[in-house]
Design an enzyme around this catalytic site. Structure first.
Site, PDB file in Angstrom:
ATOM      1  CG  LEU A 142      -1.751  -1.091   1.211  1.00  0.00           C
ATOM      2  CD1 LEU A 142      -2.865  -0.949   2.369  1.00  0.00           C
ATOM      3  CD2 LEU A 142      -2.797  -1.057   0.137  1.00  0.00           C
ATOM      4  N   GLY A 148       9.798   1.881   6.961  1.00  0.00           N
ATOM      5  CA  GLY A 148       8.967   0.975   7.057  1.00  0.00           C
ATOM      6  C   GLY A 148       8.058   0.648   5.514  1.00  0.00           C
ATOM      7  CE  LYS A 165       5.767   2.788   9.556  1.00  0.00           C
ATOM      8  NZ  LYS A 165       5.767   4.233  10.234  1.00  0.00           N
ATOM      9  CG  ASP A 260       7.029  13.769   8.424  1.00  0.00           C
ATOM     10  OD1 ASP A 260       7.086  14.988   7.590  1.00  0.00           O
ATOM     11  OD2 ASP A 260       7.120  12.949   8.094  1.00  0.00           O
TER      12      ASP A 260
END
Length: 301
Positions: A142, A148, A165, A260
């Protein structure tokens, strides 16, 4: 009667003269000169006689070598080429020749492989977890991040869809990287329950990686939605901004800085226009104390 021989020129040597005359009369002049065939035959006969009369030492066979030859070492030194510079003009002195050294092959760059802290420690999560593959099945990819990769995840018992993840331990090269993974999972549990923050389902660990199972957002990134639509109306843009500011306010009230925030880190739950927006990727997030100033610069909002 006497012993008298009849013939010409009989005298003191009369007998010899008569015999010689008879012989010379029977053989002509042509018979006295040897032919080419006779000459060749005589030369071959003389050669054969010479060969038989040669010393026996030349006919003896050479001794056979019974030991292996000595190994020959080839020098690795490349002889230097010398190029002389000549001149076509008469009377001009020729420059001295300069040795041209051969070009040395370039050595491949030395890559220093760093030891992975994530593989050397006993456990990243510092606790024993269940085996991921016994409970979930992983599917298509995805998304991809710095540490990761996110895969489609299906729970075997219920058939519910999730996202997983996976963080490779080999990429956790320092102790700070390991601590970042632990803190990310801790912050996700700390912020659980907010409608606009991704929900964590569980964390698993095996020999090669750490796996974080979370809710699936099938609507895609906010960045892709902006590119697809081209623009948002003022009302729609204000609604998205209100959601983002609300997430920042909730994080700060709980002592968390995301650090972030960008359109790629906001996902829609579905493809609908009014789909719920969720905040993801807390890999750079930290806990902070009110009133304490952070001096770390990340070039991110």
């Amino acid at each position: 009667m006497g012993n008298t021989c009849v013939g010409p020129n009989v005298g003191n040597n009369g007998f010899l003269q008569s015999v010689s005359a008879a012989v010379w009369r029977q053989r002509g002049t042509e018979e006295l000169v040897p032919t080419q065939k006779e000459a060749d035959g005589s030369s071959k006969a003389s050669a054969a006689a010479a060969a038989t009369s040669a010393p026996k030492e030349s006919q003896t066979a050479l001794p056979v070598q019974s030991t292996p030859p000595e190994p020959v070492t080839i020098s690795e030194e490349v002889p230097k080429r010398v190029e002389a510079i000549s001149s076509d003009k008469p009377g001009e002195k020729v420059q001295e020749a300069k040795p041209v050294e051969p070009t040395k092959p370039k050595k491949p760059p030395n890559f220093k492989r760093m030891a992975s802290v994530g593989l050397n420690i006993d456990s990243v999560l510092q606790r024993k977890t269940e085996i991921l593959k016994e409970k979930y099945s992983l599917g298509r990819k995805l998304g991809q991040g710095q540490f990761g990769t996110t895969f489609y995840c299906l729970e075997k018992g219920t058939g519910k869809e999730f996202a997983c993840k996976t963080i490779a331990k080999r990429k956790l090269t320092t102790a700070e990287d390991v601590e970042d993974v632990r803190r990310e999972i801790q912050i996700m549990h700390h912020l659980a329950g907010h409608p606009n923050i991704i929900s964590i389902v569980g964390a698993f660990e095996d020999a090669v990686g750490v796996h974080v199972v979370m809710e699936l957002c099938a609507g895609g990134e906010l960045f892709d939605r902006i590119i697809q639509r081209g623009h948002y109306s003022e009302k729609q843009a204000a609604e998205l901004a209100r959601v983002i500011v609300g997430v920042v306010e909730a994080c700060h009230s709980l002592g968390v800085m995301h650090r972030d925030l960008k359109p790629e880190n906001f996902l829609f739950v579905s493809q609908g226009d009014n789909a719920l927006l969720k905040t993801i990727d807390f890999g750079l997030s930290i806990f902070f104390r009110p009133g304490k100033r952070s001096r770390e610069s990340l070039n991110r909002f």
